[in-house]
Design an enzyme around this catalytic site. Structure first.
Site, short mmCIF file in Angstrom:
data_model
loop_
_atom_site.label_atom_id
_atom_site.label_comp_id
_atom_site.label_asym_id
_atom_site.label_seq_id
_atom_site.Cartn_x
_atom_site.Cartn_y
_atom_site.Cartn_z
N GLY A 153 -28.82 20.91 -87.55
CA GLY A 153 -28.21 19.66 -88.01
C GLY A 153 -26.94 19.88 -88.80
O GLY A 153 -26.62 19.08 -89.68
N ALA A 186 -23.88 19.64 -87.72
CA ALA A 186 -22.68 19.02 -87.13
C ALA A 186 -22.12 17.92 -88.01
O ALA A 186 -20.90 17.82 -88.17
CB ALA A 186 -23.00 18.47 -85.73
N THR A 187 -22.98 17.06 -88.55
CA THR A 187 -22.47 15.90 -89.31
C THR A 187 -23.29 15.67 -90.57
O THR A 187 -24.29 16.36 -90.82
CB THR A 187 -22.53 14.60 -88.45
OG1 THR A 187 -23.89 14.37 -88.08
CG2 THR A 187 -21.66 14.69 -87.23
N GLY A 188 -22.87 14.70 -91.36
CA GLY A 188 -23.65 14.21 -92.50
C GLY A 188 -23.96 15.29 -93.53
O GLY A 188 -23.09 16.11 -93.88
N ILE A 189 -25.16 15.29 -94.03
CA ILE A 189 -25.58 16.21 -95.09
C ILE A 189 -25.44 17.66 -94.63
O ILE A 189 -24.91 18.51 -95.34
CB ILE A 189 -27.05 15.90 -95.51
CG1 ILE A 189 -27.14 14.51 -96.15
CG2 ILE A 189 -27.58 16.98 -96.44
CD1 ILE A 189 -28.56 13.99 -96.32
N ASP A 220 -27.19 22.77 -83.28
CA ASP A 220 -27.16 21.31 -83.22
C ASP A 220 -27.09 20.87 -81.76
O ASP A 220 -26.70 21.64 -80.89
CB ASP A 220 -25.94 20.77 -83.99
CG ASP A 220 -26.12 19.34 -84.45
OD1 ASP A 220 -26.42 19.12 -85.63
OD2 ASP A 220 -25.97 18.42 -83.60
N TYR A 264 -40.53 7.40 -89.26
CA TYR A 264 -39.60 8.18 -90.08
C TYR A 264 -40.28 8.68 -91.36
O TYR A 264 -40.32 9.89 -91.62
CB TYR A 264 -38.36 7.34 -90.43
CG TYR A 264 -37.32 8.13 -91.18
CD1 TYR A 264 -36.47 9.00 -90.51
CD2 TYR A 264 -37.21 8.04 -92.56
CE1 TYR A 264 -35.52 9.75 -91.20
CE2 TYR A 264 -36.27 8.79 -93.26
CZ TYR A 264 -35.43 9.64 -92.58
OH TYR A 264 -34.50 10.41 -93.27
N1 LIG Z 1 -28.78 9.79 -94.74
C1 LIG Z 1 -29.82 9.51 -95.50
O1 LIG Z 1 -29.85 8.48 -96.21
C2 LIG Z 1 -30.96 10.48 -95.57
C3 LIG Z 1 -31.95 10.27 -96.55
C4 LIG Z 1 -33.03 11.13 -96.61
C5 LIG Z 1 -33.12 12.17 -95.71
N2 LIG Z 1 -32.16 12.37 -94.76
C6 LIG Z 1 -32.31 13.47 -93.83
O2 LIG Z 1 -31.18 14.29 -93.88
C7 LIG Z 1 -31.06 15.03 -92.65
C8 LIG Z 1 -29.63 14.95 -92.17
O3 LIG Z 1 -29.37 13.61 -91.83
P1 LIG Z 1 -27.94 12.89 -92.04
O4 LIG Z 1 -28.20 11.68 -92.81
O5 LIG Z 1 -26.95 13.87 -92.50
O6 LIG Z 1 -27.66 12.38 -90.53
P2 LIG Z 1 -26.70 12.87 -89.37
O7 LIG Z 1 -27.03 12.02 -88.21
O8 LIG Z 1 -25.30 12.92 -89.85
O9 LIG Z 1 -27.17 14.37 -89.12
C9 LIG Z 1 -28.28 14.70 -88.32
C10 LIG Z 1 -27.93 15.93 -87.51
O10 LIG Z 1 -29.09 16.27 -86.72
C11 LIG Z 1 -28.62 16.54 -85.40
N3 LIG Z 1 -29.67 16.29 -84.41
C12 LIG Z 1 -30.25 15.09 -84.12
N4 LIG Z 1 -31.12 15.22 -83.10
C13 LIG Z 1 -31.09 16.52 -82.73
C14 LIG Z 1 -31.74 17.26 -81.71
N5 LIG Z 1 -32.59 16.69 -80.84
N6 LIG Z 1 -31.47 18.58 -81.61
C15 LIG Z 1 -30.58 19.18 -82.45
N7 LIG Z 1 -29.92 18.52 -83.42
C16 LIG Z 1 -30.17 17.21 -83.56
C17 LIG Z 1 -27.43 15.61 -85.22
O11 LIG Z 1 -26.60 15.99 -84.13
C18 LIG Z 1 -26.76 15.69 -86.56
O12 LIG Z 1 -25.86 16.77 -86.64
C19 LIG Z 1 -32.08 14.40 -91.70
O13 LIG Z 1 -33.23 15.22 -91.63
C20 LIG Z 1 -32.41 13.07 -92.36
O14 LIG Z 1 -33.68 12.60 -92.02
C21 LIG Z 1 -31.08 11.53 -94.67
#
Ligand SMILES: NC(=O)c1ccc[n+]([C@@H]2O[C@H](COP(=O)([O-])OP(=O)(O)OC[C@H]3O[C@@H](n4cnc5c(N)ncnc54)[C@H](O)[C@@H]3O)[C@@H](O)[C@H]2O)c1
Length: 254
Positions: free
Chosen positions: A8, A10-13, A32, A150
């Protein structure tokens, strides 16, 4: 400098953590589905095997840390995908990379969520995840809703972490989880845009005691610490980075 692998990234956290680790001089192997050093669909057994094999090939001398960050939001469909990515992909990749992390007395860090305690442990989907039966968990979650899928997947992965702390510590691996609250990422954008869950999410955001929403950097800063040698005795922790929401909802539980 250290060598880390993550899903994961690629984007976000995960994208922010990868950037921070690289800026600090570490090597990061990113897995990813979208972009990274290893492109793999972690919802499938083949994708998980490719991830483990690819990381092992790139880090034969071991890892200082592995971060299971890939995740899907409650609006992802089918709901079984949430079980496959948020729970089973995390467990299978961690198990596959455990020995590599142990080689360096490293850390496994799971990205859970502050939604995990919102789901009771006595739930058919959570129990099916923890039993390790992926087909049963996927069948159970298809009878549920997005929130159950979730929060249930995050409840299950957090319980899995806590149940495995002793065995992993004895093997030379620190297991921990970070539990973010609402964070500004592409995942959150999808939930805000959803007809059913969007308003619930906005209401929840308005209730955050510290106010506002986390940036990916808020979460990545804490993760970087948890991965570092400074956190050497941190083992089995669930670190809430949620502006006080969990304490507001469960003041006496910790
Ligand atoms: N954003 C929030 O508010 C929040 C809160 C609590 C927990 N989280 C958790 O933080 C983590 C990161 O999420 P985020 O918010 O940065 O979102 P995001 O969508 O930016 O990042 C998720 C990443 O997972 C990758 N991914 C998704 N499906 C995949 C697959 N089948 N195979 C390989 N890679 C895959 C995506 O390509 C992406 O890079 C997640 O586990 C999410 O549940 C997020």
């Amino acid at each position: 400098m250290g060598i880390y692998a993550m899903t994961g990234g690629a984007t976000g956290i995960g994208g922010e953590l990868r950037k921070q680790l690289v800026e600090a001089g570490h090597q990061v192997i990113s897995v990813d589905i979208k972009e990274g050093d290893i492109i793999a669909d972690l919802s499938t057994a083949e994708g998980r095997q490719a991830a483990v094999a690819g990381v092992t090939e790139r880090a034969p001398d071991g890892l200082d840390g592995f971060i299971a960050c890939a995740g899907l939001p409650p609006v992802a469909r089918p709901l079984s995908l949430i079980a496959q990515v948020n729970y089973f992909a995390a467990v299978k990749t961690i198990e596959g990379l455990k020995d590599l992390v142990a080689k360096r007395r490293g850390t496994v860090l799971i990205v859970a969520s502050n939604s995990a305690p919102m789901m009771p442990a006595e739930n058919a989907f959570v129990e099916a995840c923890l039993s390790g039966d992926e087909a049963a968990a996927c069948a159970a979650v298809e009878q549920a809703d997005g929130h159950t899928a979730y929060a249930g997947s995050k409840r299950a992965i957090t319980m899995w972490m806590r149940r495995n702390v002793v065995a992993y510590a004895k093997a030379g691996v620190r297991l921990n989880a970070v539990a973010p609250g609402i964070t500004q990422t592409p995942l959150t954008d999808q939930v805000f845009a959803d007809e059913q869950l969007g308003q619930t999410m906005r209401d929840f955001q308005a209730s955050v005691p510290w106010g506002g929403m986390a940036s990916p950097a808020h979460i990545a800063n804490v993760m970087r610490f948890m991965l570092s040698p400074e956190a050497d005795f941190v083992c089995g922790s669930v670190f809430f980075v949620d502006g006080g929401s969990d304490a507001m909802l469960r003041p006496d539980a910790f």
